[in-house]
Design an enzyme around this catalytic site. Sequence first.
Site, short mmCIF file in Angstrom:
data_model
loop_
_atom_site.label_atom_id
_atom_site.label_comp_id
_atom_site.label_asym_id
_atom_site.label_seq_id
_atom_site.Cartn_x
_atom_site.Cartn_y
_atom_site.Cartn_z
N ASP A 42 0.84 -1.20 0.00
CA ASP A 42 0.00 0.00 0.00
C ASP A 42 0.87 1.25 0.00
O ASP A 42 1.96 1.25 0.57
CB ASP A 42 -0.90 -0.03 1.25
N ASN A 74 -10.88 -2.70 -6.31
CA ASN A 74 -9.99 -1.79 -7.06
C ASN A 74 -10.52 -1.42 -8.45
O ASN A 74 -10.01 -0.49 -9.08
CB ASN A 74 -8.57 -2.37 -7.18
C1 FPP Z 1 -1.49 0.17 -3.47
O1 FPP Z 1 -1.13 1.50 -3.58
C2 FPP Z 1 -1.04 -0.63 -4.59
C3 FPP Z 1 -1.86 -1.25 -5.51
C4 FPP Z 1 -3.31 -1.18 -5.53
C5 FPP Z 1 -1.35 -2.03 -6.60
C6 FPP Z 1 -0.12 -2.79 -6.33
C7 FPP Z 1 0.62 -2.87 -7.56
C8 FPP Z 1 1.96 -2.87 -7.65
C9 FPP Z 1 2.88 -2.84 -6.52
C10 FPP Z 1 2.51 -2.90 -8.98
C11 FPP Z 1 3.19 -4.15 -9.30
C12 FPP Z 1 2.44 -5.35 -9.04
C13 FPP Z 1 2.56 -6.48 -9.75
C14 FPP Z 1 1.85 -7.69 -9.28
C15 FPP Z 1 3.33 -6.56 -10.97
P1 FPP Z 1 -2.27 2.59 -3.66
O2 FPP Z 1 -2.50 2.92 -5.08
O3 FPP Z 1 -3.48 2.10 -2.94
O4 FPP Z 1 -1.60 3.78 -2.90
P2 FPP Z 1 -2.34 4.92 -2.06
O5 FPP Z 1 -3.04 4.23 -0.92
O6 FPP Z 1 -1.19 5.76 -1.59
O7 FPP Z 1 -3.27 5.62 -2.98
#
Ligand code: FPP
Length: 261
Positions: free
Chosen positions: A38, A86
């Site tokens: 996250d 998501n």
């Molecule tokens: C959370 O950060 C992250 C995600 C929803 C996606 C995770 C994806 C990756 C780490 C990219 C690579 C993954 C793979 C499997 C290749 P957020 O967007 O919720 O961050 P925020 O809470 O700060 O908005």
Amino acid sequence: MLPDIQKLREYYSEAPGDVSLDELDLERVPRHVSIIMDGNGRWATARGLDRSKGHVAGVDALREAVTTSVRLGLDVFSVYAFSTENWRRPQREVDLLMHLFATTLVNELPLFHQENVRLRFLGDLEALPERTRVVFQRGLDETADHTGMVFALAVNYGSRAEIARAARSIALDVLEGRLDASDVDEGVVSDRLYTAGLPDPDLLIRTSGELRLSNYLLWQLAYTEFYVTDTLWPDFDRWDYLRAVVAFQGRSRRFGGVVRS
Ligand code: FPP
């Protein structure tokens, strides 16, 4: 799996100060570590960048976490990459994530071969774009014979939906006479979850300081130790990982019983 101590020492050759490999009990390394990654968006926003750049940086952090998991000798490493909720994100971000999942998987296949890592997916893949599904299937096929760590990616995963799906499958088997209702126990349920056959996580790490489960592995986390760090996912490195495992080893796990001396 036992860690290769030589490789682990090389991997952790530079200590950043507040944590050292000497603090790790090599005989009590968790079997299964799971991470809720996250903070990608906040990492990017704090740098004046588009959120997409945070996800791209998150891929590098994930690559390092896979390698750390292998070096530590885990049996299973799992991550929450995309939840059933998501899809509510802006279409552009969803498209980018689907694209990233597919390209990352292709790019990382050599790493999976080199480290003998077997891929597995948790979640309903039917709803994913065709290209992503094709690439995921290729990843499954190409790593099917690997005998090392299982790397499980939760994509389009939601725990309540997973449990409802298991309940449906049990109901159908009872209805059609393949299963007796009185035989439905915890094992029968576990065997119908996406994680069937995998040990439950010993340690769950969540980055970016949020204290929520976000519909992740609700059944499987019953006795899991939680570790939350304020570090945003793109900044999470092998040292943060080591801190989490050392903290885990300092806990007393009783599984509802009493401490044994
Ligand atoms: C959370 O950060 C992250 C995600 C929803 C996606 C995770 C994806 C990756 C780490 C990219 C690579 C993954 C793979 C499997 C290749 P957020 O967007 O919720 O961050 P925020 O809470 O700060 O908005």
